[in-house]
Design an enzyme around this catalytic site. Structure first.
Site, PDB file in Angstrom:
ATOM      1  N   LYS A  78      39.549  27.680  51.015  1.00  0.00           N
ATOM      2  CA  LYS A  78      40.935  27.229  50.527  1.00  0.00           C
ATOM      3  C   LYS A  78      42.066  27.311  51.189  1.00  0.00           C
ATOM      4  CE  LYS A  78      42.654  28.797  46.153  1.00  0.00           C
ATOM      5  NZ  LYS A  78      42.709  29.690  44.883  1.00  0.00           N
ATOM      6  N   SER A 153      41.909  27.692  40.252  1.00  0.00           N
ATOM      7  CA  SER A 153      42.781  26.731  41.297  1.00  0.00           C
ATOM      8  C   SER A 153      41.737  26.502  42.559  1.00  0.00           C
ATOM      9  CB  SER A 153      43.809  27.471  41.765  1.00  0.00           C
ATOM     10  OG  SER A 153      43.570  28.725  42.281  1.00  0.00           O
ATOM     11  N   SER A 177      40.037  31.724  39.164  1.00  0.00           N
ATOM     12  CA  SER A 177      39.834  30.402  39.905  1.00  0.00           C
ATOM     13  C   SER A 177      38.901  30.633  41.128  1.00  0.00           C
ATOM     14  CB  SER A 177      41.352  30.817  41.013  1.00  0.00           C
ATOM     15  OG  SER A 177      42.342  30.118  40.232  1.00  0.00           O
TER      16      SER A 177
HETATM   17  N1  GLN Z   1      44.238  29.374  35.966  1.00  0.00           N
HETATM   18  C1  GLN Z   1      44.913  30.487  35.988  1.00  0.00           C
HETATM   19  C2  GLN Z   1      46.329  30.312  36.373  1.00  0.00           C
HETATM   20  O1  GLN Z   1      46.623  29.220  36.570  1.00  0.00           O
HETATM   21  C3  GLN Z   1      44.149  31.375  37.392  1.00  0.00           C
HETATM   22  C4  GLN Z   1      44.488  30.798  38.632  1.00  0.00           C
HETATM   23  C5  GLN Z   1      43.881  31.522  39.603  1.00  0.00           C
HETATM   24  O2  GLN Z   1      43.129  32.446  39.434  1.00  0.00           O
HETATM   25  N2  GLN Z   1      44.649  31.630  40.769  1.00  0.00           N
HETATM   26  O3  GLN Z   1      47.070  31.255  36.831  1.00  0.00           O
END
Ligand code: GLN
Length: 484
Positions: A78, A153, A177
Site C-alpha cells: 500500500k 482503504s 481497511s
Molecule cells: N473505512 C474506515 C475509515 O474510513 C477504516 C479505514 C481504515 O481501516 N484505514 O476510517
C-alpha cells in the site's frame, strides 16, 4: 498455466527447485501490470527497474543456497509504507512529490528476506475511506466488476491480489481497511493484534488503531507473509516484545473441539441476505468440522462506529497537523505570509474527506467538547474491549460477516458519508479492542461478487485464527477465488 497463477507457496517451491527464476516471475508480473493497470488502477507507482534488480539479486541468493522464505517473491505494498527512494503518496495530493528517505520496518524486513517490491498500491487518502474513492489518484476498481469499488482503504492491495498483479501485498487496517477490501475482492486479509507488526515508517492515520497486515490468495500465503513482517521493533514503542509464533507449524491442526462464538449483535436486520446465507453456510461447515458453535454477546457493538469516528478523527487531526508545507507536504505559497501559506498548502493538498475528518477530530478535542466527545469515546472504547474479553472467556474465536453487503457500485455512497461509515460496522470494533481478525472468502453472490466471513481471535492468537481459517478453506468450496 501462467507464472502469475502461482500462489506464494507454489512460487516458493518452484524457486527452490530452480524451475522458475525470480526474474521470470517478476517480468511476468510487470507485464501483467502493464497490460491491466489502466483497467484496475491499482498501482500508483510501479518500480520496474528496482524490481528487476531485486529479482536478480534474489536469484543469486537462491543459487547460493542462502534463500529466506520470501526471497524472490514479487510483492507490492500500500502506498502508505515508506519505501526508500520511491514515491510515497498515502493517496494524497499533499504528498504527491514525496520520496521517502527510508524504509518502513515492514518493508525493510521484506527486503532483508530478498522479496521483490513491484510497486506502491492505490488507497483512500491517508487511509480514510471504505471504497478507494477518496484517493487523489482515482479509485482502484474491483476486478470482479470494474463498476464496483474494491473496498477501502487498502482497496489497491486487495484488488491487486485478486487481479494477479502481485503474489501478495501488505495493507493497513485502522477500522477494517484490510478485511473489508479482502472480502469485496475475494482474497484473504488479516489484521494482526495491535502491536504485532511494527508501524514504524507507516504514514499515520489513527495511531492507536492502525495496524499492518497481509493480503494474499490463500490462508497459508497470508501466514507466510505475516511471518515475514511480524515482531518487535525498537523503533516502534507500541510494537510488543513477545515472540512470534510459527504460523505455519500448526496450520493443519483443525478445529475439532474449538469453540466458535457468534455475536448476536452482528447478525442484524439490514444484513444483505446473500451475505447472511454465505456466512451461515460457513458456520455449518465449521460445525461439520467438529467446532462447537456458541451464541455470545458483544453488548456495546451499537456504539462502536460513533466511538471510532471520534477517536480516529481526533488522532487524525493531530497526526495530519504536520502537513503544513514546511517540513512535510507540498507547499503552496502565494507570497502573502506564513499563515496564508499554511492554509493554502492544506486547502489545496487535502481532499474533502480528509478535511471533514480533521474538522471532526479538532472539534472533538477542543476545550469544552473534549469531555463530552473524546473522553467519553475513550470510556466506551474500554467497554467495547471488555465485551471482547468477556466473550473470549467463553470461546476461542468469533465468527461474523465482514461487511453488511458485497462490493457496492462506484459513486453509490460517496456523497453519503454516514452510509459509507456504516459499511465498517463489523470491522471497527476489533480495532477499538486491539485484537486480531481476518477475512476469508466464503461465497459468491448471484451477481458473482465475493463474500467474506470474519474470524476474530484473542489478542496475539493469530496462529489459532489462521488454523481455523485454513480448516475452512480446505473444507469449503472457495479456495483461491478468482475473477474471470
Ligand atoms: N473505512 C474506515 C475509515 O474510513 C477504516 C479505514 C481504515 O481501516 N484505514 O476510517
Amino acid at each position: 498455466m501462467e507464472l502469475t497463477d502461482l500462489n506464494l507457496q507454489q512460487l516458493q517451491e518452484q524457486l527452490a527447485q530452480g524451475s522458475v527464476s525470480s526474474v521470470d516471475a517478476t517480468r511476468a508480473y510487470l507485464d501483467r501490470i502493464t497490460a491491466t493497470n489502466d483497467n484496475y488502477n491499482t498501482y500508483i507507482t510501479v518500480c520496474e527497474a528496482e524490481a528487476l534488480a531485486m529479482a536478480e539479486a534474489a536469484d543469486k541468493r537462491i543459487s547460493a543456497g542462502d534463500a529466506a522464505p520470501l526471497t524472490g517473491i514479487p510483492l507490492a505494498v500500500k502506498d502508505i509504507f515508506n519505501t526508500e527512494g520511491v514515491k510515497t503518496t498515502a493517496g494524497s495530493r499533499i504528498l504527491g512529490d514525496f520520496v521517502s528517505p527510508y524504509d518502513a520496518t515492514a518493508v525493510a524486513r521484506l527486503k532483508q528476506q530478498g522479496a521483490v517490491l513491484l510497486g506502491k498500491l492505490n488507497m483512500d487518502e491517508f487511509a480514510m475511506g471504505s471504497s478507494n474513492e477518496n484517493s487523489a489518484y482515482g479509485p482502484a476498481k474491483n476486478p470482479w466488476d470494474t463498476e464496483r469499488v474494491p473496498g477501502g482503504s487498502s482497496g489497491g492491495s486487495a484488488a491487486c491480489v485478486a487481479a494477479r498483479q502481485a503474489v501478495a501485498t501488505l495493507g493497513t487496517d485502522t477500522g477494517g481497511s484490510i478485511r473489508q477490501p479482502a472480502s469485496h475482492c475475494g482474497v484473504v486479509g488479516l489484521k494482526p493484534t495491535y502491536g504485532r507488526v511494527s508501524r514504524y515508517g507507516v504514514i499515520a492515520y489513527a495511531s492507536s488503531l492502525d495496524q499492518v497486515g497481509p493480503v494474499a490468495r490463500t490462508v497459508s500465503d497470508c501466514a507466510l507473509l505475516l511471518q515475514g513482517v511480524a515482531g518487535y521493533d525498537t523503533a516502534d514503542s507500541t510494537s510488543v516484545d513477545r515472540p512470534v509464533e510459527d504460523y505455519l507449524a500448526d496450520l493443519q491442526g483443525g478445529v475439532k473441539g474449538m469453540r466458535i462464538g457468534l455475536p448476536q449483535e452482528y447478525f442484524i436486520d439490514g444484513l444483505d441476505p446473500e451475505v447472511q446465507q454465505a456466512v451461515e453456510k460457513a458456520i455449518e461447515t465449521y460445525r461439520g468440522l467438529g467446532a462447537e458453535i456458541v451464541p455470545v454477546n458483544l453488548p456495546h457493538t451499537d456504539y462502536a462506529v460513533a466511538c471510532y469516528y471520534l477517536i480516529a478523527t481526533a488522532e487524525a487531526s493531530s497526526n495530519l497537523a504536520r502537513y503544513e508545507g514546511v517540513r512535510f507536504g507540498r507547499r503552496v505559497d502565494n507570497g502573502k505570509g506564513l499563515i496564508e501559506m499554511f492554509c493554502s498548502s492544506r486547502a489545496e493538498g487535502f481532499g474533502p474527506e480528509v478535511k471533514r475528518r480533521i474538522m471532526l477530530g479538532t472539534y472533538a478535542l477542543s476545550s469544552g467538547y473534549y469531555d463530552a466527545y473524546y473522553l467519553k469515546a475513550q470510556k466506551v472504547r474500554t467497554l467495547i474491549r471488555q465485551d471482547f474479553n468477556n466473550a473470549f472467556d467463553q470461546v476461542d474465536l468469533l465468527l461474523t460477516p465482514v461487511a453488511p453487503t458485497p462490493a457496492f457500485k462506484l459513486g453509490e455512497k460517496v456523497n453519503d458519508p454516514l452510509q459509507m461509515y456504516l459499511s465498517d460496522i463489523f470491522t471497527i470494533p476489533l480495532n477499538l479492542a486491539g485484537t486480531c481478525g481476518m477475512s476469508v472468502p466464503c461465497g459468491l453472490t448471484g451477481e458473482k461478487l465475493p463474500v467474506g466471513m470474519q474470524l476474530i481471535g484473542k489478542p496475539f492468537a493469530e496462529a489459532t485464527l489462521l488454523r481455523a481459517a485454513y480448516a475452512y478453506e480446505q473444507a469449503g468450496e472457495w479456495q483461491q477465488l478468482r475473477p474471470e
